[in-house]
Design a protein around this motif. Structure first.
Motif, PDB file in Angstrom:
ATOM      1  N   ARG A  97       0.831  -4.590  -4.411  1.00 20.04           N
ATOM      2  CA  ARG A  97       1.418  -3.458  -3.676  1.00 20.04           C
ATOM      3  C   ARG A  97       2.800  -3.822  -3.170  1.00 20.04           C
ATOM      4  O   ARG A  97       3.724  -3.006  -3.184  1.00 20.04           O
ATOM      5  N   GLU A 127       5.070   4.382  -2.185  1.00 21.44           N
ATOM      6  CA  GLU A 127       4.073   3.341  -1.913  1.00 21.44           C
ATOM      7  C   GLU A 127       3.747   3.265  -0.435  1.00 21.44           C
ATOM      8  O   GLU A 127       2.596   3.137  -0.037  1.00 21.44           O
ATOM      9  N   ARG A 135      -0.080   3.549   1.207  1.00 14.44           N
ATOM     10  CA  ARG A 135      -0.728   2.266   1.462  1.00 14.44           C
ATOM     11  C   ARG A 135      -1.826   2.447   2.482  1.00 14.44           C
ATOM     12  O   ARG A 135      -1.591   2.960   3.574  1.00 14.44           O
TER      13      ARG A 135
END
Lengths: 575, 346
Positions: free
Chosen positions: A27, A41, A45
């Motif tokens: 990630r 992202e 998350r």
């Protein structure tokens, strides 16, 4: 052509793809690709891992990741486990809980390691997160059963409560009764670290009404004759930890217990077994063949009984045991437990002067020969040889974690009386996937040369009573490309290597050095030159300035941070 | 990078004058660093070898390490240890530090370090791979003969151990940190803080196991290991942990505690008329006790709070779970209970 595609790629598609990428490393990598990916992202998350709670501030985390459901934080350095970090050093979780209580109302999971957790923190957790599910407190301290009562009472959706190895101020066992009668979603409960008795009837009722319970680790205070009734209420258990496993032999108790264990067809992991008596061993024989994990590290039974037990556990993958197992027991394991992946052998009498059991380097060699999947080892013993270490290295090039503790510091190879440099050198040379290594015994700078040359995937290194000069430390810091954590005690390393490799420190999580020869001047210099490092001198004997310049600091903890100097340093920490 | 170069200045330069502040060295020009290193280290080697014999110039803060040494009887060599100690003494050899009680630091130490310096050319930091190997080999070769010479010492030390099975259990991190002047009796074996690396939970569990199962003649109850209990003090921002096994009587315990917590009472010294930290004597805590400002209490296995000092020491260590330094006014009513308990135990 590709460029056009990336512009028109809709965010939801990206998000969907990202949802399959789960590891923190990946990630993080995704977020570095470009600004739009960073943005997508960060909004999707769900899990955040902070390896050092002082490396970043809670506000920074919540600002960047607004939709987090699971947080994992680590606090004190590893050597805090061995009382090397004074009380009051820090790692308080309350500031994090405070911020998250407003920023993450939907937080579900909190996992903490080596942090100071107050009852207020627990109370705040229990009141702030309506969907709270998982609380794991590993090696934490600072809270009492009052805080636990708050969690029990308020967290309606709690699934996991795991207090592994935490220090709890155990005021009473009544906190367990605070789980409401309607509460039934418990999946995992680990109270093995608690000292006092929990209310047994409350425990029985709790276990009885939670059909999804798969992990139950009791504390020592639960007597053996109560186990059967618990097991019968939860035959679906996968992981079970007993209390004190000792009582006067009574055949009816034994057979009841045996029956209860037999009814647990899913059982894969057993632990507990404090004060174990051989008489009640047969009660668990029926589950042995299904066991993949067995923790006998508190079981005070001797080698013949251990061999009888372990000989039935043919599917064992993880074994923690005391050195009562002896070389003979390890040979038996090597012969029967072909699936073994992790072995930990703890000392039964670590402070005794003479060895009390026949556990030597041979036992380690045997398992390394017989267990092809063995890759994680923690081994306490009193003698070691280079030959044995070379054998282990050759047998097990798949080793990933190797921690050897020869109990007496600076013990040489007992056969040749030489340092163990060559032996550990073989380990790092052959085990190319080695990620964690702990050294012991008599070691010179040479071993560090080997480590720096070969251990390219090493992430964590623990060193004690080893080396001769700064050259040793320099080898490690300049050679180990993947190094993240380095902890050193009682080694003759001074300023040179640290200062020469100052840049390396920013690529690592942390460096701990205690009882070495680093001067306060060097620390100050490092702190000045490297603004993204926190250089903490931990010295309880007074201000380091008051001693002569070249006097070494007691303890030094350096870690990278984007949060700047911390606000909660106690009086004995100088930065 | 010029920065590392600059830093290494003071390794060589410090021998010029140990009294000079190291900060002066830092400010010296980086350009001359590399050459200065070599020449000055050579000079330093000469200096050190001539001043080797019987030099125990270790500052008090090193006492921790020295008294931790279990290798060898006083007077014998411990090569691995030496470089560390000698490196410090090179920096501070003329500072007139008090001699360490343990004379483990011997001449061989400095030889080891200076030879290592010889072997590892001061330029190692500048040229990475090639030179380091060469230098390292030199250092390595130098090490082994010494290693062989001294191995007999290591084995000798093993024999020496049984003679004094549990001589110095006084090693305690808190105690040492509290008192810089801590001097253990020259002992073949002293317990090192945090070694072997076993977590407290496991240590305490095993300690109680051994207490039950072993009846050896080592003299202490509980058999082995350590017994950490928390000590809190009313008004102090955080609590401390002490290892009860490292004390032999109440006097040692109270003096250690008083030193440990004196930093908290300093702030209150003025108002209570206590002397400053330096003047605190061993029985200061007892004085405090009698002055009824602070009282040392402990919680026992039955969850009762008792005054420390009423039961025999052995019984105290077995039953004490944690301690609290509380204000005298709160401790009223504890004494009678303690006496009762004593009676009921007898």
């Amino acid at each position: 052509m590709l460029k056009k595609m990336s512009y028109s790629f809709p965010e939801d598609v990206l998000e969907h793809v990202f949802s399959f990428v789960t590891t923190h490393k990946d990630r993080n990598a995704i977020s570095l690709v470009c600004k739009s990916w960073y943005e997508v992202e960060r909004w999707c998350r769900r899990r955040v891992f902070v390896g050092n709670c002082y490396a970043v501030s809670p506000v920074m985390v919540t600002r960047r990741f607004p939709e987090v459901r699971s947080v994992e934080l680590k606090g004190k350095p590893h050597f805090a486990d061995f009382n090397l970090v004074p009380e009051g050093w820090g790692a308080y979780v309350y500031p994090w809980i405070e911020i998250m209580s407003t920023s993450y109302p939907w937080l579900e999971e909190i996992r903490l390691k080596r942090m100071v957790v107050s009852d207020e923190s627990l109370e705040l957790i229990s009141k702030s997160f309506k969907n709270f599910k998982v609380l794991v407190l590993s090696s934490c301290e600072g809270f009492s059963t009052v805080g636990l009562a708050a969690i029990a009472a308020n967290c309606r959706n709690l699934r996991e409560l795991d207090l592994r190895e935490s220090e709890v101020d155990d005021l009473s066992g009544h906190w367990l009764s605070h789980f409401p009668d309607t509460y039934s979603s418990l999946v995992s409960l680990n109270i093995s670290c608690l000292g006092s008795e929990v209310s047994f009837s409350a425990l029985e009722r709790l276990v009885g009404r939670c059909p999804n319970l798969r992990t139950l680790r009791l504390n020592r205070a639960v007597p053996l004759d109560r186990l059967a009734s618990l097991l019968r209420r939860a035959p679906q258990l996968v992981e079970f930890g007993t209390g004190a496993y000792s009582a006067e032999l009574r055949l009816d108790v034994l057979s009841t217990l045996d029956g209860a264990f037999s009814s647990c067809k899913e059982l894969k992991s057993l632990s507990g077994f404090w004060d174990m008596v051989p008489a009640y061993l047969p009660a668990i024989y029926s589950v042995c063949s299904g066991l993949t994990s067995l923790n006998l590290s508190y079981a005070t039974i001797q080698s013949p009984d251990l061999i009888k037990l372990v000989g039935r556990c043919l599917n064992l993958q993880s074994l923690w045991v005391l050195d009562y197992i002896e070389d003979s027991g390890l040979e038996a394991i090597a012969a029967s437990c072909k699936d073994l992946q992790e072995l930990r052998v703890f000392p039964s009498d670590p402070f005794g002067v003479e060895p009390n059991v026949s556990l030597t380097d041979q036992g380690l060699v045997s398992v390394s020969e017989g267990c092809p999947r063995l890759h994680s080892v923690l081994y306490f013993c009193r003698q070691m040889s280079n030959a044995a270490l070379v054998a282990v290295a050759r047998n097990r090039p798949n080793m990933t974690r190797f921690r050897l503790c020869i109990i007496e510091p600076r013990t040489p190879d007992y056969l040749t009386l030489e340092p163990l440099d060559v032996g550990f050198g073989a380990i790092v040379e052959h085990c190319k996937e080695l990620r964690r290594l702990s050294l012991s015994g008599l070691l010179t700078d040479r071993v560090f040369e080997y480590i720096g040359t070969y251990a390219k995937k090493l992430e964590m290194l623990s060193v004690a009573f080893a080396g001769n000069t700064d050259l040793g430390l320099h080898h490690v810091m300049s050679g180990c490309e993947s190094l993240r954590k380095l902890e050193i005690r009682d080694c003759p390393f001074g300023d040179k290597a640290i200062l020469a490799n100052a840049a390396k420190l920013e690529t690592m999580r942390s460096l701990w050095m205690s009882s070495c020869s680093v001067s306060f001047e060097a620390c100050k210099l490092l702190g000045q030159k490297m603004p993204r490092l926190n250089v903490e001198v931990i010295d309880e004997s007074g201000p380091p300035d008051s001693r002569p310049q070249d006097c070494p600091v007691e303890k030094l903890y350096i870690y990278r941070t984007v949060a700047g100097p911390r606000f909660d340093t106690p009086t004995f920490v100088w930065t | 990078m010029s920065i590392p170069l600059q830093e290494h200045d003071y390794i060589g330069l410090s021998e010029i004058s140990s009294m000079e502040k190291v900060s002066c060295k830092i400010s010296s020009s980086p350009s001359s660093s590399s050459s200065t290193l070599t020449t000055e280290e050579n000079t330093k080697n000469n200096t050190t070898t001539t001043t080797t014999p019987t030099n125990n110039n270790n500052d008090t803060s090193l006492n921790l390490k020295e008294t931790e040494l279990r290798l060898g009887l006083p007077g014998s060599h411990s090569p691995e240890r030496k470089p560390a100690l000698s490196s410090v003494s090179i920096f501070g050899k003329d500072n007139g530090y008090p001699l360490s009680p343990l004379k483990n630091l011997v001449s061989g130490a400095k030889r080891g370090f200076s030879d290592a310096i010889d072997g590892s050319n001061g330029n190692w930091v500048l040229t990475m791979n090639g030179k380091t190997e060469v230098d390292f080999t030199k250092g390595g070769v130098l090490y082994s003969p010494r290693g062989c010479n001294l191995q007999p010492c290591v084995t000798k030390e093993v024999d020496a151990l049984p003679q004094s099975p549990k001589p110095v259990q006084e090693k305690n991190k808190n105690k040492v940190s509290a008192s810089n002047e801590h001097s253990a009796a020259p002992a073949a074996k002293a317990q090192v803080v945090g070694w072997p690396p076993i977590r407290s939970f496991r240590k305490n569990t095993m300690a109680s196991n051994l207490a039950k199962s072993c009846d050896d003649a080592e003299g202490k109850s509980g058999g082995s290991g350590c017994l950490y209990v928390k000590v809190s003090m009313d008004g102090a921002p955080y609590l401390r942990k002490v290892d009860l096994k490292t004390y032999n009587n109440y006097k040692e315990l109270s003096s250690a505690l008083e030193k440990m917590f004196s930093c908290f009472t300093i702030g209150q010294c003025g108002s209570h008329g206590l002397p400053g930290r330096d003047d605190l004597s061993e029985s200061r805590l007892m004085d405090l006790l009698h002055g009824s400002e602070y009282v040392l209490t402990y919680e026992d296995r039955d969850d009762d709070w008792m005054l420390v000092g009423d039961v025999p020491w052995e019984m105290f260590t077995e039953t004490c779970r944690r301690m609290r330094i509380m204000k005298g006014s709160e401790a009223i009513g504890l004494a009678p209970r303690a006496v009762e308990k004593c009676k009921s135990r007898d």
